[in-house]
Scaffold this motif. Structure first.
Motif, PDB file in Angstrom:
ATOM      1  N   HIS A 292     -13.178  32.694   4.860  1.00  0.00           N
ATOM      2  CA  HIS A 292     -12.704  33.992   5.370  1.00  0.00           C
ATOM      3  C   HIS A 292     -13.259  34.310   6.769  1.00  0.00           C
ATOM      4  O   HIS A 292     -12.551  34.841   7.626  1.00  0.00           O
TER       5      HIS A 292
ATOM      6  N   HIS B  28     -11.271  34.903  10.324  1.00  0.00           N
ATOM      7  CA  HIS B  28     -11.397  36.045  11.244  1.00  0.00           C
ATOM      8  C   HIS B  28     -11.569  35.550  12.684  1.00  0.00           C
ATOM      9  O   HIS B  28     -11.038  36.141  13.624  1.00  0.00           O
TER      10      HIS B  28
ATOM     11  N   SER C 118     -17.321  42.828  10.554  1.00  0.00           N
ATOM     12  CA  SER C 118     -16.417  43.401   9.553  1.00  0.00           C
ATOM     13  C   SER C 118     -17.214  44.257   8.577  1.00  0.00           C
ATOM     14  O   SER C 118     -18.374  44.570   8.832  1.00  0.00           O
TER      15      SER C 118
ATOM     16  N   ASP D 148      -8.464  42.579   7.258  1.00  0.00           N
ATOM     17  CA  ASP D 148      -8.072  41.460   6.397  1.00  0.00           C
ATOM     18  C   ASP D 148      -6.561  41.281   6.320  1.00  0.00           C
ATOM     19  O   ASP D 148      -5.817  42.248   6.127  1.00  0.00           O
TER      20      ASP D 148
END
Ligand code: KG4
Ligand code: ZN
Length: 347
Positions: free
Chosen positions: A115, A119, A140, A315
């Motif tokens: 993840h 990003h 984040s 996201d």
């Protein structure tokens, strides 16, 4: 592989249920995001069980809509990409289970995506000319880290938060100020209020600003709490009865403290690693003040800075399908026994 290489991406690491269809790592054919954010507000933070229930309820329809919007048949896909780390483990399991089932049923390769790396990759979706190496700040709700990104597969950690993530500090401060409203993510509400405030009104602490590349935001968060509620305050106290002007000054001064630390560390990382490029990703990368200050500092320092389009900072599954294209091309596919991981180890 000849012609377009088309991937279906799936993202369920936190409270967004997302699916997207992307060609060749950058052509976005569809992007669907269903958020359970509003269901968590009364608990003051994301409740894993609620996020999982919503992923179960919405993931299959979200995937169907992404395929329909893209006019993409299952036969046209070259692979199924899914986030398998880091995140809420139950939430990741739902995404990976659906991705595995589709990969098996449609006989397509499965690609596992980190993840955080997704990003970082989000900026490549907006800038085809962005080349490696560069330093990247992922900022984040769950992460605040700086990486030296050698190539699309190699992310070397330079520093990370030792306590709260920057987005988490935005969310908690929004809660203290009574700004949460409909969403558990308070960053946009703080940014909006901060536009009417003075960023120099209150000098909040800039923790670890001179040292290394690690971050700390919990002291700042507590300083805001004490400033608004007094020294005996607790995090569950009702929002303070402050005037609109004072609230705006608190929001602007808090945002400025976060932005100053993020900006200075990333610029220093670029200088110390002698790369001329900086990349920012993650939900807080949508923040206008951060974008403005980093852009200004980059031009003063003769550096380049790249941000994702605002819609691809928080996201989404576009960044997952985009990065997965490079993994697929390099033969980096996953087996149906692929596991999920709540954490990624510090290197
Ligand atoms: O990347 P993301 O969607 O989820 C994680 O991977 O954690 O980031 C969500 C975080 C939340 O903490 C939210 O408050 C923050 O990003 N955020 C912002 C803004 N938009 C989202 N923070 C500051 N300013 C914004 N405009
Ligand atoms: Zn994220």
């Amino acid at each position: 592989m000849s012609g377009n290489v088309r991937l279906l991406g799936i993202e369920t690491s936190c409270d967004e249920t997302a699916a997207a269809v992307v060609d060749d790592g950058h052509v976005v054919l569809s992007s669907e995001v269903a958020s359970s954010s509003r269901l968590h507000v009364r608990f003051g933070g994301v409740v894993p069980e609620i996020a999982c229930r919503e992923h179960l309820r919405t993931l299959v329809p979200v995937v169907q809509t992404a395929l329909e919007t893209a006019a993409a048949s299952s036969e046209s896909l070259h692979g199924i990409a899914v986030t398998n780390r880091p995140g809420l483990v139950g939430a990741l399991l739902i995404g990976t289970s659906v991705a595995k089932a589709l990969a098996w049923a449609w006989r397509k390769p499965l690609v596992a995506v980190n993840h955080i790396e997704a990003h970082v990759y989000a900026a490549h979706m907006a800038f085809a000319d962005l080349v490696h190496p560069y330093v990247a700040l992922v900022v984040s709700g769950g992460h605040t880290s700086i990486y030296f990104v050698r190539d699309v597969f190699t992310h070397e950690l330079l520093g990370a938060t030792v306590d709260d993530a920057a987005g988490e500090a935005f969310d908690k401060v929004a809660k203290y100020l009574g700004l949460l409203g409909e969403h558990v993510h308070g960053g946009p509400a703080i940014e909006q209020l901060a536009r009417r405030g003075d960023p120099d009104a209150i000098r909040f602490p800039r923790s670890l600003s001179g040292e290394g590349f690690d971050f700390s935001f919990s002291g700042l968060k507590t300083a805001v709490l004490y400033h608004c509620h007094g020294q005996d305050a607790g995090p569950t106290d009702a929002p303070p009865r402050l005037g609109e002007r004072v609230l705006a000054d608190v929001a602007a001064s808090f945002q400025e403290a976060v932005v100053d630390v993020l900006t200075e560390k990333l610029v220093r990382a670029a200088r110390e690693t002698s790369v001329g490029r900086m990349v920012v990703g993650g939900g807080v990368a949508a923040n206008g003040r951060l974008r403005e200050k980093l852009t200004r500092r980059a031009s003063e320092e003769n550096l380049e800075v790249y941000f994702p389009s605002p819609g691809f900072c928080t996201d989404n599954a576009v960044m997952v399908a985009g990065l997965a294209y490079h993994h697929l091309k390099a033969g980096r596919t996953a087996s149906l026994e692929m596991e999920t991981h709540a954490q990624v180890e510090r290197v």
